[in-house]
Design an enzyme around this catalytic site. Sequence first.
Site, mmCIF file in Angstrom:
data_model
loop_
_atom_site.group_PDB
_atom_site.id
_atom_site.type_symbol
_atom_site.label_atom_id
_atom_site.label_comp_id
_atom_site.label_asym_id
_atom_site.label_seq_id
_atom_site.Cartn_x
_atom_site.Cartn_y
_atom_site.Cartn_z
ATOM 1 N N LYS A 173 -25.144 -78.048 -14.154
ATOM 2 C CA LYS A 173 -23.974 -78.797 -14.621
ATOM 3 C C LYS A 173 -24.238 -79.617 -15.884
ATOM 4 C CE LYS A 173 -21.606 -78.795 -10.219
ATOM 5 N NZ LYS A 173 -22.589 -77.986 -9.441
HETATM 6 C C1 LIG Z 1 -22.228 -76.936 -8.693
HETATM 7 C C2 LIG Z 1 -23.319 -76.029 -8.225
HETATM 8 C C3 LIG Z 1 -23.065 -74.687 -7.827
HETATM 9 C C4 LIG Z 1 -21.671 -74.110 -7.759
HETATM 10 O O1 LIG Z 1 -21.108 -73.911 -9.014
HETATM 11 P P1 LIG Z 1 -19.533 -73.637 -9.148
HETATM 12 O O2 LIG Z 1 -19.286 -73.569 -10.610
HETATM 13 O O3 LIG Z 1 -18.866 -74.810 -8.494
HETATM 14 O O4 LIG Z 1 -19.253 -72.360 -8.426
HETATM 15 C C5 LIG Z 1 -24.130 -73.878 -7.477
HETATM 16 N N1 LIG Z 1 -25.382 -74.354 -7.476
HETATM 17 C C6 LIG Z 1 -25.676 -75.636 -7.824
HETATM 18 C C7 LIG Z 1 -27.082 -76.092 -7.767
HETATM 19 C C8 LIG Z 1 -24.660 -76.510 -8.222
HETATM 20 O O5 LIG Z 1 -24.970 -77.786 -8.551
#
Ligand SMILES: *Cc1c(COP(=O)(O)O)cnc(C)c1O
Length: 435
Positions: free
Chosen positions: A107
């Site tokens: 993120k």
């Molecule tokens: C947020 C997150 C996801 C999921 O991603 P999306 O875009 O919400 O599908 C998967 N793995 C980790 C480690 C995350 O922090």
Amino acid sequence: MKYYSLTNSYNTASFSEAVIQGLAPDRGLYFPESIPKLSDDFWSSFADKSMVEIGVDVMRPFVGGTIPDSRLQEIVADTLCFDFPVKKISNSISTLELFHGPTMAFKDVGGRFMARCIGYFNEKSPKKVTVLVATSGDTGGAVASGFLGIPGTEVIILYPKGKVSRIQELQLTTNGQNIKAIEVDGVFDDCQEMVKSAFIDEDLKARLNLTSANSINVARWLPQSLYFFAAVQQLQRIGIDKKLVFSVPSGNFGNICAGIVAKQLGLPISHFVASTNSNDTVPRYLKTEDYLPHPSKQTISNAMDVGNPSNFIRIQSLYNRDFNALKKEFSSRAYSDRKTKEALAEIYKKYNYIADPHGAVGYLGLQNFLKENPEHYGVFLETAHPIKFRDIVEETLSLELSIPAQIQHILDKTPEKTSLSGYEAFKEYLLSHTA
Ligand SMILES: *Cc1c(COP(=O)(O)O)cnc(C)c1O
């Protein structure tokens, strides 16, 4: 480029409006009016382009003139300040590591890009922007780190007391500068409610310039498509010329949706697998064509514990809501915690690679697809560093993980936080701590 609301397409906004508002006034998600193909010029020099050059070319149409090119260049360079390496696992599989950023989860790119866009849009305003974010763990850290030191902005993070891991709490509470953390006596939903109440509070609206850093914001969602460009460029450089399939561990389905955008921009990807934990709303939908969300269930890959993925409607829109067109290029599979742990162990024993529970779910979905479609080359996304899920990884693999520098440097910092409970206390805090 304009954006329209997926609830009512007559509600449109420019990129800057969509970023500042987050959601459209009718509560719909913003969606770009078109996905323009990249030019032949772009592709003829693709192999030699830097990630920043790719980033600027990909994001330019989406930004739609609301940020001048020279500034976009700076924002992209500042966003992509770490690597996205593809690591070989076997002869038919690689993993794309997305955890080399400051908070060691994928993120970071969305958080950094959005923070810099908001910083730019608010530059000429005398009033600072106050970003409210409720978090159950990873999102708050990425948003905090993204906004750290961005002039004219301030972030207030709400997290549930005792419900985040020690490393996550340190990532939320040791930033300093323009980042403040509030520990709420309650659960995540209480934090979320407090943020929602603040947005409709007339006293606060009159005094503060509030915005949210939710993952449905187009400035967090769209730059994630750059990961897929990074991966394909690296695979082409090592001579992989098979059809490509990407398996994306999915929760809110934003990351995989950005991958499909990359494909529609012209990136040669043949198939996507959305791999989920037991929160299986989308895998069930693909079987039955009935979209029936369930309440979210807790799993060991908790960043994907989402019962009603907000971005799935964007994926349907990318396929013009044509179920059969979607199914040709997109499949989805769900895996239990037991299977996830078995996969962690298999990846370690067979390939000497330490995955995290989310990556392991991605691996399972990929293996399943490759069994039936062996002419493909597969990539699964590693969305978090295993240290972020230390207990489960160490216990499953019977080993001790070493602590990376990004985490080491926060371990001896002193957490700074405010503890409170209830909306009135939160409102009082906002009125006295922000100006
Ligand atoms: C947020 C997150 C996801 C999921 O991603 P999306 O875009 O919400 O599908 C998967 N793995 C980790 C480690 C995350 O922090």
